[in-house]
Design a protein around this motif. Structure first.
Motif, PDB file in Angstrom:
ATOM      1  N   ALA A 304       0.888  -1.177   0.066  1.00 37.44           N
ATOM      2  CA  ALA A 304       0.138   0.170  -0.028  1.00 37.44           C
ATOM      3  C   ALA A 304       0.922   1.319  -0.034  1.00 37.44           C
ATOM      4  N   VAL A 305       1.794   1.198   0.720  1.00 37.06           N
ATOM      5  CA  VAL A 305       2.767   2.328   0.799  1.00 37.06           C
ATOM      6  C   VAL A 305       3.632   2.624  -0.426  1.00 37.06           C
ATOM      7  N   ARG A 306       3.985   1.606  -1.057  1.00 35.61           N
ATOM      8  CA  ARG A 306       4.797   1.489  -2.340  1.00 35.61           C
ATOM      9  C   ARG A 306       3.662   2.020  -3.553  1.00 35.61           C
ATOM     10  N   GLU A 307       2.461   1.626  -3.459  1.00 40.37           N
ATOM     11  CA  GLU A 307       1.618   2.329  -4.351  1.00 40.37           C
ATOM     12  C   GLU A 307       1.342   3.648  -4.267  1.00 40.37           C
ATOM     13  N   LEU A 308       1.330   3.985  -2.859  1.00 36.72           N
ATOM     14  CA  LEU A 308       1.153   5.496  -2.546  1.00 36.72           C
ATOM     15  C   LEU A 308       2.271   6.378  -3.284  1.00 36.72           C
ATOM     16  N   LEU A 309       3.365   5.685  -2.971  1.00 35.94           N
ATOM     17  CA  LEU A 309       4.587   6.656  -3.476  1.00 35.94           C
ATOM     18  C   LEU A 309       4.665   6.603  -4.889  1.00 35.94           C
ATOM     19  N   ALA A 310       4.229   5.393  -5.588  1.00 37.87           N
ATOM     20  CA  ALA A 310       4.437   5.343  -6.924  1.00 37.87           C
ATOM     21  C   ALA A 310       3.271   6.373  -7.436  1.00 37.87           C
TER      22      ALA A 310
END
Length: 338
Positions: A304-310
């Motif tokens: 979820a955090v990686r998707e937010l940053l992406a």
């Protein structure tokens, strides 16, 4: 989770894997996580040279004596400074750069026991100044020395890795961000800022970690209602939720030395991985991508955090964060006549 036994096993190999004479800079190491990580560095390294920066001379004298007892062959140099000020950061970095040709490790853990909206004399939000602006200034100033290191080249900043949240692009310095969104905002600011710097330094690896709840002096000095609530939380649940200080030191030294967190290019020397432990996922979701957001257990951040940053990356927020950061640095140095 990377077990504590795996962490200690990795750290025990530092003296036989990494060369003698490693140079490290610890910012905010006269108490808490910085202090214990400095001591672990002294304990495990061969003939280390460590600069540590803080405001308490009494604490520094004690720490130098304790590090000397752990490793008499090391050199431990205290630099007294208020690093909430960018001009002071510049002065400290200039002094280090005169004395050293390379730096192997930059460890940043300076903090403040308050989440109010007070500002520094340079008109930066104090909390953001210590968590982001000051640290980024240390990184950019000392980056050439890290890039020239023939072995380990690692930067660790202790913050909110894995807790990145919505970022308000109209208020990067977080003077108006609601209290409940403050950690997520600043954590994202840090991770994106590291990504911006990393683009110019693929031979250096960057780790942004969340240490968990660690009983330090900073915790006991936390002010306001939030400080009271946090101490109540630790008092009631500390046995189950707190990371012991010694374990925190071991884990942070692991973040600073393990091959689990390599740079994109150059494969700087680091302690080899143990059985069953692989290279970590970076903030981009790619293995070994050079910038890592990790939790207290040394594991990479969630999908979820990686998707937010992406999503923020796709909107150009890395570039926006960097334009803002450079703008603040330029404003401050112009005020100082630099």
């Amino acid at each position: 989770m990377i077990s504590l036994s795996d962490v200690k096993s990795s750290n025990s190999l530092i003296s036989s894997t990494l060369p003698p004479g490693l140079v490290a800079v610890f910012v905010g190491a006269t108490s808490g996580i910085g202090e214990i990580t400095l001591k672990k560095f002294a304990e495990y390294s061969r003939q280390p040279r460590a600069y540590f920066i803080g405001r308490s001379q009494d604490a520094a004298d004690r720490i130098v004596a304790e590090c000397k007892a752990l490793n008499p062959a090391g050199e431990y140099i205290f630099m007294k400074a208020d690093v909430s000020l960018i001009r002071v950061v510049d002065e400290v970095c200039k002094e280090i750069s005169v004395k050293e040709k390379v730096v192997n490790m930059l460890f940043l853990s300076v903090g403040v026991p308050s989440i109010d909206r007070s500002q520094t004399p340079e008109h930066l939000h104090l909390l953001a100044a210590l968590n982001y602006y000051s640290r980024i200034r240390f990184i950019t100033n000392l980056l050439p020395l890290l890039q020239h290191a023939p072995s380990l080249r690692r930067i660790v900043t202790v913050g909110g890795g894995g807790h990145e949240g919505p970022l308000d692009p109209t208020d990067f310095s977080a003077l108006r961000v609601p209290l409940l969104g403050l950690r997520g905002h600043l954590s994202t600011l840090i991770s994106l800022g590291l990504e911006a710097v990393a683009r110019t330094a693929p031979e250096v690896s960057f780790v942004h970690d969340y240490p968990g709840t660690v009983k330090t002096a900073l915790l006991s000095r936390a002010e306001g209602v939030s400080g009271v609530l946090l101490r109540m939380y630790v008092s009631i649940l500390g046995r189950w939720v707190c990371v012991p200080v010694e374990e925190s030191g071991e884990r942070h030294l692991y973040l600073a030395t393990s091959a689990r967190f390599p740079p994109v290019r150059g494969g700087s020397a680091a302690v080899r991985l143990g059985a069953g432990v692989g290279v970590a996922l970076g903030t981009t979701g790619e293995t070994g991508s050079g910038v890592y957001s990790v939790g207290w257990d040394c594991e990479s951040t969630s999908r979820a955090v990686r998707e937010l940053l992406a999503g923020l990356r796709e909107k150009g927020m890395v570039e926006e964060v960097w334009r803002h950061t450079e703008g603040e640095f330029n404003r401050i140095t112009e005020l100082d006549g630099g």
